[in-house]
Scaffold this active site. Structure first.
Site, PDB file in Angstrom:
ATOM      1  N   LYS A  40       5.378   6.517   0.359  1.00  0.00           N
ATOM      2  CA  LYS A  40       4.413   6.914  -0.672  1.00  0.00           C
ATOM      3  C   LYS A  40       3.392   7.919  -0.135  1.00  0.00           C
ATOM      4  CE  LYS A  40       1.446   4.698  -4.134  1.00  0.00           C
ATOM      5  NZ  LYS A  40       1.098   3.378  -4.681  1.00  0.00           N
TER       6      LYS A  40
ATOM      7  N   GLU B   6      -3.438   2.990 -10.894  1.00  0.00           N
ATOM      8  CA  GLU B   6      -3.422   1.583 -10.494  1.00  0.00           C
ATOM      9  C   GLU B   6      -4.668   0.808 -10.947  1.00  0.00           C
ATOM     10  OE1 GLU B   6      -2.585   2.180  -6.393  1.00  0.00           O
ATOM     11  OE2 GLU B   6      -0.519   2.743  -6.820  1.00  0.00           O
TER      12      GLU B   6
ATOM     13  N   ASP C  89       4.852  -1.361  -9.939  1.00  0.00           N
ATOM     14  CA  ASP C  89       3.843  -0.935  -8.970  1.00  0.00           C
ATOM     15  C   ASP C  89       4.626  -0.429  -7.759  1.00  0.00           C
ATOM     16  OD1 ASP C  89       1.966  -0.779  -6.945  1.00  0.00           O
ATOM     17  OD2 ASP C  89       1.387  -2.898  -7.015  1.00  0.00           O
TER      18      ASP C  89
ATOM     19  N   ASP D 111      -9.721  -1.680  -5.152  1.00  0.00           N
ATOM     20  CA  ASP D 111      -8.297  -1.822  -4.853  1.00  0.00           C
ATOM     21  C   ASP D 111      -7.987  -1.342  -3.442  1.00  0.00           C
ATOM     22  OD1 ASP D 111      -5.547  -1.693  -4.666  1.00  0.00           O
ATOM     23  OD2 ASP D 111      -5.233  -0.723  -6.600  1.00  0.00           O
TER      24      ASP D 111
END
Ligand code: AMP
Length: 628
Positions: free
Chosen positions: A72, A149, A10, A172
């Site tokens: 990211k 994800e 992840d 999420d």
């Protein structure tokens, strides 16, 4: 133990995690520092040493200029991080994080880690996914698959599930991104029905609200603005995150930062109390921002709230009571938090890894595209070939045609997004298909195929059905490239970006001018006799002018003279069709500037110089598409 194992990673905005399936169960692998969370932070010490993970996070306080956080958020962009005259792409920075994760896992496991499944937010577009793959390759990992994800989360939860069919919503909320997905689970099949989200919403925003509040409180007390002091701000950020985390357990918390500033009267200390209710007041609108994507996902899945059997909470930020309350009140059910929300994505990625290596059997995984894909058609319109939330892998084909008589080149501009106009969507790339045999507009048939593989990576091809001439965008598998090659490619793209864009504009202008010249000459040959003397002269003058400007390198002049020629042709065709085709033909001619053939009545002319019409398809043959 064998090294054919495939780990799950992840690669998070705030933290990264690595996991592996052992004895049929996924487990998280700790870092060398003994923590499961690897902070996604890279720093360069003043002595030039590279620091990754918690050491980098720690030095961020004293050395903020030499530290990069939340890389990211820059994946897939041309952002560069510069330190000591060395410049790094987001891929390279992410690769440094992956290298640390890989090395620590190898030390823990006692065998080399070579293959990985890496997760990305469902909203990541193609270039963001590609950048993630590149990062893996640079770090020496074979990225066997990129998965969303929320899909990974369902895999983690689904591993031991029964045969019962369930509809699950994955909520999420991590450090930097928010994703909502609606999935059908059961019988070992996970089908993602819809995804939505906001890739600019996460725990960092909650931290920021506390920071802003602290800055204001401090200013009120001491008349000192901490914003001007980067080191102080870094300390504030850490303290804000810690306070936020404590407020998930406690109803009030103390924030103390001694020696945060100083003035003539001496050092100043920050010392304040923040209650949970004040914190919730400061962040109320952020919580509200989660509602819209959730409703969008439901709508796209064609479901109502009452049809959701389960809501899975994923990402560290779902530990906040206000978020859990929001989920409860929205869906009227108690959300599931059985699996550690920080680990669930990595654990699911490891499950996918085990499926791919053959360790875990009988699991099928269906995924969907998160954004629509298509090409630019005449008039700058975005024509979709693959709608968002289509199951992948998928291939779709549609036939387009030329917009101008004698057009020998079409440009296929590939885009991703939901807006109507191409300019508002994300451009994924362009290519030209040349050597189309000259024919009236609307006659050539150009077959465009979109192919999305299991990683969500897009391949686009265009084929002239008359000649079988083909062109495509080949996205090279980055795993075949060495680290140096990837670095060089990334660098070159940045260096030559401007020059390339200029060339492209130049060549497009020339192509277009040549096409218009061909068409005008044909018009003179075929319709010359019916034209008035003035019209003929206007056309001949415009041709001469454009020929002249083509001898120069003045792109603007070429464009200008092309337009003059188009206007001259337009005047001719309007007049000709006024007399034969009435109002409808006049409209078509007005749009296109050229005489429309019977089959291409729906097509417009001009800008894109390619690919059929901007209006609704009127001819199945011409615009028909089918699923392979
Ligand atoms: P993730 O991206 O899933 O690692 O989530 C990281 C985010 O979760 C960061 O913004 C953390 O500050 C936040 N977080 C972790 N634990 C908690 C907690 N107990 N309460 C609130 N936020 C948390």
């Amino acid at each position: 133990m064998s090294s054919s194992k495939i780990v799950g990673i992840d690669l998070g905005t705030t933290n990264s995690l690595i996991s592996i399936v052992e004895g049929g169960q996924p487990i998280a692998i700790p870092s060398a520092e003994g923590d499961y969370l690897f902070p996604s932070v890279v720093g360069f010490s003043r002595s030039g040493e590279r620091l990754v993970g918690s050491v980098a996070k720690r030095q961020a306080i004293s050395n903020p200029e030499r530290t990069i956080i939340s890389v990211k958020r820059h994946m897939g962009t041309d952002f560069r991080f510069t330190c000591d005259e060395k410049s790094h792409s987001p891929q390279e920075i992410s690769a440094m994080i992956l290298q640390k994760v890989k090395a620590d896992a190898e030390a823990y496991l006692g065998f080399p880690v070579e293959k990985a499944v890496i997760t990305v937010p469902a909203y990541f577009n193609d270039s963001e996914r590609q950048a993630t793959k590149d990062a893996g390759a640079i770090a020496g990992l074979e990225v066997v698959r990129i998965i969303n994800e929320p899909t990974a989360s369902c895999l983690a939860y689904g591993l031991d599930k029964t045969e019962k069919q369930e509809t699950v919503l994955v909520w999420d909320l991590g450090g930097g991104t928010f994703d909502v997905s609606v999935l059908d689970l059961g019988g070992g099949v996970f089908q993602v029905k819809a995804t939505a989200g906001n890739n600019r919403l996460g725990g960092d925003d909650w931290d920021q609200r506390i920071m802003d509040w602290l800055v204001e409180e401090f200013k009120k007390q001491f008349q000192i603005d901490l914003r001007t002091d980067r080191v102080a701000m870094q300390r504030l950020k850490e303290a804000s995150e810690q306070a936020k985390i404590r407020l998930s357990q406690e109803t009030s918390t103390h924030i103390k930062l001694p020696f945060i500033a100083a003035d003539a009267s001496g050092p100043k200390h920050l010392d304040v109390e923040l209650s949970r209710s004040k914190f919730q007041e400061l962040t109320h609108d952020l919580v509200e921002k989660t509602v819209e994507p959730a409703l969008t996902a439901l709508e796209d899945a064609g479901m109502s709230k009452s049809e959701i059997d389960k809501v899975l909470l994923v990402g560290g930020s779902t530990r906040m009571p206000a978020i859990q309350d929001k989920v409860r009140s929205l869906f009227g059910i108690e959300p599931s938090k059985e699996i550690d929300p920080d680990k669930v994505v990595a654990l699911g990625a490891a499950v996918q890894g085990a499926v791919l290596s053959g360790e875990v059997k009988d699991m099928v995984l269906l995924d969907v595209t998160s954004l629509s894909l298509g090409i630019e058609t005449v008039g700058g319109v975005f024509t979709k070939l693959i709608e968002r939330n289509t199951q992948i892998p998928v291939a779709k084909t549609r036939v387009f045609t030329t917009a101008a008589d004698g057009q020998t080149v079409v440009e296929v501009h590939v885009l991703q997004g939901e807006r109507e106009l191409a300019a508002h969507n994300k451009s994924l790339g362009r290519f030209e298909l040349r050597n189309i045999p000259p024919a009236p507009r609307g006659v050539p048939q150009i077959e465009v195929t979109f192919d999305i593989d299991v990683n969500g990576i897009v391949n686009v091809a265009a084929k002239d059905l008359a000649t079988n001439n083909k062109q495509k965008i080949v996205i090279q598998s980055p795993t075949n490239l060495t680290q140096e090659e990837i670095n060089a490619m990334v660098k070159d793209a940045a260096i030559y970006a401007e020059e390339d864009a200029k060339r492209r504009t130049e060549s497009q202008a020339r192509n277009k001018a040549n096409i218009e010249l061909d068409t005008a000459e044909r018009q003179l040959r075929e319709l010359g006799e019916q034209m008035s003397f003035e019209q003929q002269k206007r056309l001949r003058d415009a041709i001469e002018r454009l020929r002249g400007s083509l001898q120069t390198y003045d792109t603007e002049k070429i464009k200008e003279d092309t337009k003059v020629l188009q206007d001259a042709m337009y005047a001719v065709s309007t007049e000709a069709y006024m007399s034969v085709g009435g109002e409808k033909a006049r409209e078509a001619a007005e749009k296109s500037g050229f005489a429309p053939t019977a089959r291409a009545a729906a097509g417009g002319g001009g800008e894109a110089g390619a690919e059929g019409g901007a209006e609704e398809p009127s001819d199945q043959d011409l615009f028909g598409w089918f699923q392979q």
